[in-house]
Design a protein around this motif. Structure first.
Motif, PDB file in Angstrom:
ATOM      1  N   PRO A  83      45.681  33.593  28.450  1.00 28.74           N
ATOM      2  CA  PRO A  83      44.476  34.079  28.922  1.00 28.74           C
ATOM      3  C   PRO A  83      43.420  34.240  27.903  1.00 28.74           C
ATOM      4  N   ARG A  84      42.178  34.165  28.413  1.00 30.90           N
ATOM      5  CA  ARG A  84      40.789  34.402  27.852  1.00 30.90           C
ATOM      6  C   ARG A  84      40.266  35.694  28.281  1.00 30.90           C
ATOM      7  N   PRO A  85      39.626  36.409  27.248  1.00 31.16           N
ATOM      8  CA  PRO A  85      38.801  37.500  27.830  1.00 31.16           C
ATOM      9  C   PRO A  85      37.827  37.265  28.846  1.00 31.16           C
ATOM     10  N   GLY A  86      37.810  37.961  29.718  1.00 35.61           N
ATOM     11  CA  GLY A  86      36.744  37.909  31.013  1.00 35.61           C
ATOM     12  C   GLY A  86      37.217  36.933  31.736  1.00 35.61           C
ATOM     13  N   GLY A  87      38.415  36.581  31.841  1.00 38.25           N
ATOM     14  CA  GLY A  87      38.989  35.527  32.925  1.00 38.25           C
ATOM     15  C   GLY A  87      39.565  36.298  34.239  1.00 38.25           C
ATOM     16  N   ASP A  88      39.366  35.507  35.238  1.00 37.81           N
ATOM     17  CA  ASP A  88      39.652  35.964  36.455  1.00 37.81           C
ATOM     18  C   ASP A  88      40.903  36.623  36.715  1.00 37.81           C
ATOM     19  N   LEU A  89      41.005  37.866  37.119  1.00 38.25           N
ATOM     20  CA  LEU A  89      42.329  38.518  37.216  1.00 38.25           C
ATOM     21  C   LEU A  89      43.041  38.102  38.087  1.00 38.25           C
ATOM     22  N   PHE A  90      42.794  37.071  39.017  1.00 32.11           N
ATOM     23  CA  PHE A  90      43.581  36.446  39.957  1.00 32.11           C
ATOM     24  C   PHE A  90      44.057  35.111  39.812  1.00 32.11           C
ATOM     25  N   ARG A  91      43.561  34.674  38.441  1.00 31.19           N
ATOM     26  CA  ARG A  91      43.852  33.388  38.105  1.00 31.19           C
ATOM     27  C   ARG A  91      44.522  33.212  36.522  1.00 31.19           C
ATOM     28  N   LEU A  92      45.154  34.464  36.415  1.00 34.95           N
ATOM     29  CA  LEU A  92      45.672  34.708  35.125  1.00 34.95           C
ATOM     30  C   LEU A  92      46.960  33.555  34.641  1.00 34.95           C
ATOM     31  N   PRO A  93      46.623  32.811  33.639  1.00 35.91           N
ATOM     32  CA  PRO A  93      47.739  31.877  33.125  1.00 35.91           C
ATOM     33  C   PRO A  93      48.922  32.517  32.786  1.00 35.91           C
ATOM     34  N   ARG A  94      49.908  31.604  32.908  1.00 39.92           N
ATOM     35  CA  ARG A  94      51.244  31.858  32.195  1.00 39.92           C
ATOM     36  C   ARG A  94      51.692  30.978  31.672  1.00 39.92           C
ATOM     37  N   LEU A  95      52.826  31.294  30.711  1.00 40.02           N
ATOM     38  CA  LEU A  95      53.349  30.219  29.986  1.00 40.02           C
ATOM     39  C   LEU A  95      54.907  29.949  30.760  1.00 40.02           C
ATOM     40  N   THR A  96      55.228  28.736  30.810  1.00 45.11           N
ATOM     41  CA  THR A  96      56.571  28.447  30.978  1.00 45.11           C
ATOM     42  C   THR A  96      57.586  28.508  29.940  1.00 45.11           C
ATOM     43  N   VAL A  97      58.483  29.384  29.898  1.00 46.83           N
ATOM     44  CA  VAL A  97      59.562  29.650  28.833  1.00 46.83           C
ATOM     45  C   VAL A  97      60.861  28.980  29.424  1.00 46.83           C
TER      46      VAL A  97
END
Length: 102
Positions: free
Chosen positions: A58-72
């Motif tokens: 995630p980047r500061p100021g990003g859209d809270l409804f488009r938060l990225p996640r990592l595949t673990v």
């Protein structure tokens, strides 16, 4: 998906989780992708954020409804996990990004 079914899916899944966990569920992880329509309905229904599979940090100021996640993966070791959360590109992350885009 028809609008009524989408609303019911988002509301009923949230209610089931909250009943079972005994705590508020403020966000959701979009299964199988998402769209502006799904994000809008989630906002309307009181969700505070949503996670998309984008295999980036995630980047500061990003859209809270488009938060990225990592595949673990089950095979992700502790050293690779550390590199992932530190924002370093790993071979697995590069492969997962390509699969996610596809």
């Amino acid at each position: 998906m028809p609008a009524a079914l989408l609303r019911d899916e988002l509301l009923s899944s949230k209610a089931r989780l909250e009943d079972r966990l005994g705590i508020a569920v403020p966000g959701l992880a979009y299964p199988y992708g998402y769209s502006a329509r799904v994000r809008g309905v989630a906002r309307e229904l009181g969700y505070h954020h949503g996670y998309a599979v984008r295999n980036t940090m995630p980047r500061p100021g990003g859209d809270l409804f488009r938060l990225p996640r990592l595949t673990v993966h089950h095979s992700t070791g502790s050293a690779e996990f550390r590199r992932l959360v530190e924002g370093q590109l790993t071979l697995t992350m590069a492969r997962d990004r390509a699969l996610t885009a596809g």
